[in-house]
Design an enzyme around this catalytic site. Structure first.
Site, PDB file in Angstrom:
ATOM      1  N   VAL A 145       0.894  -3.240   3.621  1.00  0.00           N
ATOM      2  CA  VAL A 145       1.198  -4.608   4.623  1.00  0.00           C
ATOM      3  C   VAL A 145       2.224  -5.440   4.692  1.00  0.00           C
ATOM      4  O   VAL A 145       2.128  -6.841   5.707  1.00  0.00           O
ATOM      5  CB  VAL A 145      -0.453  -5.563   4.270  1.00  0.00           C
ATOM      6  CG1 VAL A 145      -0.305  -5.900   3.152  1.00  0.00           C
ATOM      7  CG2 VAL A 145      -1.149  -6.257   5.176  1.00  0.00           C
ATOM      8  N   SER A 178       0.892  -1.268  -0.090  1.00  0.00           N
ATOM      9  CA  SER A 178      -0.235   0.557  -0.173  1.00  0.00           C
ATOM     10  C   SER A 178       0.770   1.794   0.001  1.00  0.00           C
ATOM     11  O   SER A 178      -0.094   2.392   0.093  1.00  0.00           O
ATOM     12  CB  SER A 178      -1.038  -0.071   1.246  1.00  0.00           C
ATOM     13  OG  SER A 178      -1.819  -0.936   1.172  1.00  0.00           O
ATOM     14  N   TYR A 181      -4.842   4.247   7.763  1.00  0.00           N
ATOM     15  CA  TYR A 181      -5.923   3.356   8.223  1.00  0.00           C
ATOM     16  C   TYR A 181      -7.010   4.011   9.794  1.00  0.00           C
ATOM     17  O   TYR A 181      -6.262   5.657  10.074  1.00  0.00           O
ATOM     18  CB  TYR A 181      -6.339   2.339   7.911  1.00  0.00           C
ATOM     19  CG  TYR A 181      -4.960   1.784   7.004  1.00  0.00           C
ATOM     20  CD1 TYR A 181      -5.584   2.341   5.353  1.00  0.00           C
ATOM     21  CD2 TYR A 181      -3.890   0.908   7.064  1.00  0.00           C
ATOM     22  CE1 TYR A 181      -4.750   1.875   4.767  1.00  0.00           C
ATOM     23  CE2 TYR A 181      -3.398  -0.041   5.817  1.00  0.00           C
ATOM     24  CZ  TYR A 181      -3.728   0.732   5.022  1.00  0.00           C
ATOM     25  OH  TYR A 181      -2.522   0.302   3.249  1.00  0.00           O
ATOM     26  N   LYS A 205       0.600   3.272  -3.062  1.00  0.00           N
ATOM     27  CA  LYS A 205      -0.817   4.329  -3.377  1.00  0.00           C
ATOM     28  C   LYS A 205      -0.110   5.768  -3.257  1.00  0.00           C
ATOM     29  O   LYS A 205      -0.674   6.436  -4.080  1.00  0.00           O
ATOM     30  CB  LYS A 205      -1.848   3.662  -2.223  1.00  0.00           C
ATOM     31  CG  LYS A 205      -2.542   2.596  -2.254  1.00  0.00           C
ATOM     32  CD  LYS A 205      -3.364   2.413  -0.565  1.00  0.00           C
ATOM     33  CE  LYS A 205      -3.738   1.033  -1.169  1.00  0.00           C
ATOM     34  NZ  LYS A 205      -4.263   0.662   0.562  1.00  0.00           N
ATOM     35  N   TYR A 210      -3.838  -3.352  -9.896  1.00  0.00           N
ATOM     36  CA  TYR A 210      -3.380  -2.951  -8.658  1.00  0.00           C
ATOM     37  C   TYR A 210      -3.144  -3.339  -7.809  1.00  0.00           C
ATOM     38  O   TYR A 210      -1.801  -3.111  -7.717  1.00  0.00           O
ATOM     39  CB  TYR A 210      -5.282  -2.490  -7.668  1.00  0.00           C
ATOM     40  CG  TYR A 210      -4.858  -2.535  -6.836  1.00  0.00           C
ATOM     41  CD1 TYR A 210      -5.160  -1.352  -6.214  1.00  0.00           C
ATOM     42  CD2 TYR A 210      -5.886  -3.854  -5.999  1.00  0.00           C
ATOM     43  CE1 TYR A 210      -5.038  -0.488  -5.069  1.00  0.00           C
ATOM     44  CE2 TYR A 210      -5.443  -3.236  -4.473  1.00  0.00           C
ATOM     45  CZ  TYR A 210      -4.369  -2.096  -3.668  1.00  0.00           C
ATOM     46  OH  TYR A 210      -4.787  -2.039  -2.733  1.00  0.00           O
TER      47      TYR A 210
END
Lengths: 301, 301, 301, 301
Positions: B254, B61, B236, B64, B188
């Site tokens: 992660v 992630s 998050y 991102k 993705y």
């Protein structure tokens, strides 16, 4: 800088859409929407203002910043067993997460969390004394003994603030209040009823700037943490947007005030009673966005 | 500083509780937990490292951040019609808010939002080309053409990532995907499969520092905004906690990596595969807290 | 009774507001809204109809009743480890509770629960065989071998049913599917594509009446339980309202059909393609309310 | 039948797990768990009992059935503008949906909805008079003038029932209360404090049976509708399960009582203070399941 502030005030005054004044208590509903003030208290002691910077207004939820500082001073990190540190993604008076999370409010800046903060500095003692201590803290921070509570606003909130009563009873049902619901709400409504002008609020916020010239009311680590919490949670479900557009930690109140901290530089207070859909001052937010863009001040580089 | 990094690496290596390695894809579950690396790329060009800073890991992630920069470069503020800017208060793979908010993900850093970001830079074109562009961006940022995608990890995610398929189909059912679900997920999963070492990641993050010496890949306003989003949404439902404890914008993955930006100063990459309950690197977070405390670096003064 | 049915059909035809035809798949969107049929299969073998009772329509979610009976026949109460028995209070395709409740759907009549039911009677075997068994069950119940699946509708749903794909992948991510997502969805979409007329559906529903003259496909206890589930969950978040207004267990489908059971008396099928805001047939619901009022039939005395 | 009741009472007495007695008010926490009673009032006037059927207990939420009948008698279908008719899928004291649905409780049997019902029959008048009317209704239904309110229980709930206070203030904040929060809660807590034995409760429930021999307190349509609501909402988030297992409409109370209606046949009251995880009587539910299985009584055929 003075020119910039005057320009910002002019733009605000000329804005066709000033947002909606909060109506949930009669005292706030009666405020004239057509007002705008801004004040900047620099770390070196200078203070600049523009617009209605001397008009006192109800600071409402901006008081949660001072209450948090006071509660942390009293119990330190013990506070975090009773309230979280995460943005809630929901409106300021939401009760939903309280049910999901067994009476532990998401953060000290939504109403439920602020009630726990109040209960913490109240510490089972007398509301009058506790409020005296809070006022003492703010007056010391602002170097201004004239700051006071508007009793009429406090009473009005006590009479009509059913949502806050609902939150407080919910907290009590989960065992997350030490004092009685009545005492906590009485203290909380008076805390929200504190009245300050932009000038006074900017002065009071200086303890959150890093500077040799500002009152040493909290240690460096705590100051940073309060700023961090203002950044992630200070504008409820509009916090991400404020961080994105302004780039400085801030705390808004439903009376239309916003306290913004530019670390190492200045404490800024802006006020205009009309609110946007998140319950934050519409012109205040726009003014801060313009201010940040023009000064280049941003904690994000 | 080199001493500090070495000390941090030693503390991490000595830590009895290293968190749990992610198990949701077999390729990640097989990673040796007992690893820790840190790298700091300063704005003046220096680079310091400690521990396993040369070991490549799956950035997951963290990608991102680069995807967001690329998507904003392509469509600018148009992106915000399709994805929000607010912390979600929920886990990275939550689908709940998507239902509440009619297919508009809360922010580009939760999985649902990242799928929209991917769909945006994919722009209806060829996944291979789009991934080439993303890799090109990252390689330019890191000044390192050896950065690549681990095809095995990508395939593994495509086979087992039911949660992401669920999110993508949900977005499609709301009309918030332009390309087909298969194309978006293919792109993705490859994006998530990018592999970098701490050294490479720290180098790649330099475009988010404010400095004359770093690659001018995005304009100042956009850089600040990406940092703001990392601060409020980068971890998050642990974002508030990271802001509170570290005080710097960061984005976790992660795979155990975290990219942290100290505006005006440095880009920092830390990695350790064990995760805490939010799905963020446990030792990585602790290392950054120690780093921030010892350097005094904090955007909050 | 024949007079009553004719009168109900006339009232339906004269109704100015016939609801909105479902548009989520092209095949359903093309149905002529101006149709209404009703059929009553009595426990003594008589059958009365009115309106368009011979026109075949897509039974869609009404199929979940037969699928439930088949799945219970296969695994008995084991099914309840994988799906609940409570009304969800949410729309038929909601994914929200699935997240809250770790992949255990609330009941077998919302889409998520029906996917688990389908996966149960599919039992890891061949979709074609499983569908054959389901059709066999329905044909036996209706005593009519002409009942079939509309392949075009099934394919249309497979191509455009992103919401169901989202639900199925979510279930898979929680480990609550035994067969592959593709097999389950393939079977499910064909199940939904079964076509029947009111006459056929009323006949097929007779196994849920208590009577010596109806096909003994399920034991008494199971029959009662399926009826109970239709009463509390058969109309999604409109189930309470249907129980209140009609007082008989029923199951609706987005194709506009409703199967209603009057225990000990009759199986009733009503159909009109326009839907109300819960996704249940608007005229069908109104017709059943009129029917219940005029006959005095109600399980509630 | 007498034999069956005695057998049921014996099974209940022998049960090793009797559930947990409610502790949220001291008066209930003190009840001896080891009690079980059952009474069946037949439509023809006969009454059979077994176990502790003469021991008075706090009917608590069972009172909501009588309150609903009274409120409907006063305002008719107007009530449904202020409260819904759908199962909530959440616990009896949940506040969550109230926020989602702007202060309109899901149904009259969860606490929030019952507060609106109480406010409706209170109708802005004197709590004492309103309670007099409610008691009058119940006494007429049971043909027993000795039924009364336990003042100690009512006071205990007023002192400790923070959750209900929270709900009431929330309703007030949404404008869904006509009388003051204090009046509504005062009335509600007294309503919950009504005390009855199984014999009395079974007698009082007869107005919900369809029979020439039962008191004609409500018209047929209303009787059916109250039964429908008991079926879909009478056991909170365990309503589907009760319908599935028992197949008769029922309403439970946290004091351990359940009123069950077998339309056309009998009104049944069962009581045992230990509760299951939904807050419904554990042995009471099991006894009713056994009763339904053995008599074959079920509205579902």
């Amino acid at each position: 800088m003075q020119e910039l502030l005057s320009e910002i005030a002019k733009v605000a005054e000329a804005s066709p859409d000033k947002g909606e004044v909060a109506t949930y208590i009669p005292e706030l509903a009666g405020v004239i929407p057509d007002q705008f003030g801004i004040a900047v208290a620099f770390e070196d002691g200078r203070l600049l203002t523009a617009g209605d910077a001397e008009v006192p207004f109800s600071i409402q939820s901006v008081s949660k910043v001072f209450a948090l500082a006071l509660a942390l001073g009293r119990v330190g990190d013990q506070l975090w067993y009773r309230v979280g540190r995460e943005p809630s993604g929901l409106s300021f008076d939401s009760i939903l997460l309280l049910e999901r999370e067994d009476g532990i409010p998401r953060n000290p800046f939504i109403n439920a969390g602020a009630l726990v903060t109040t209960d913490t500095y109240l510490a089972g003692s007398n509301p009058r004394e506790a409020l005296g201590e809070l006022l003492g803290f703010i007056r010391a921070a602002a170097d201004d003994d004239s700051i006071h509570i508007n009793e009429k606003v406090a009473q009005s909130e006590l009479t009509t603030g059913h949502r806050n009563f609902s939150l407080a009873h919910y907290l009590a049902s989960c065992g997350n209040l030490r004092s009685s619901v009545d005492k906590v709400l009485g203290t909380y409504c008076h805390q929200c009823g504190i009245e300050m002008s932009c000038r006074q609020l900017a002065m009071a916020g200086r303890f959150l700037i890093e500077s040799a010239n500002t009152p040493p009311l909290v240690a460096a680590l705590r100051r940073r943490r309060i700023n961090a919490m203002m950044m992630t949670c200070g504008h409820y479900d509009g916090s991400g947007d404020f961080a994105f557009r302004v780039g400085l930690p801030g705390k808004s109140g439903v009376g239309g005030g916003i306290l913004v901290i530019a670390p190492g530089r200045a404490s800024i207070a802006v006020w205009s009673p009309g609110l946007n859909r998140y319950g934050n001052s519409k012109l205040g937010t726009e003014a801060m966005e313009m201010f940040a863009k023009r000064t280049g001040w941003s904690v994000f580089g």
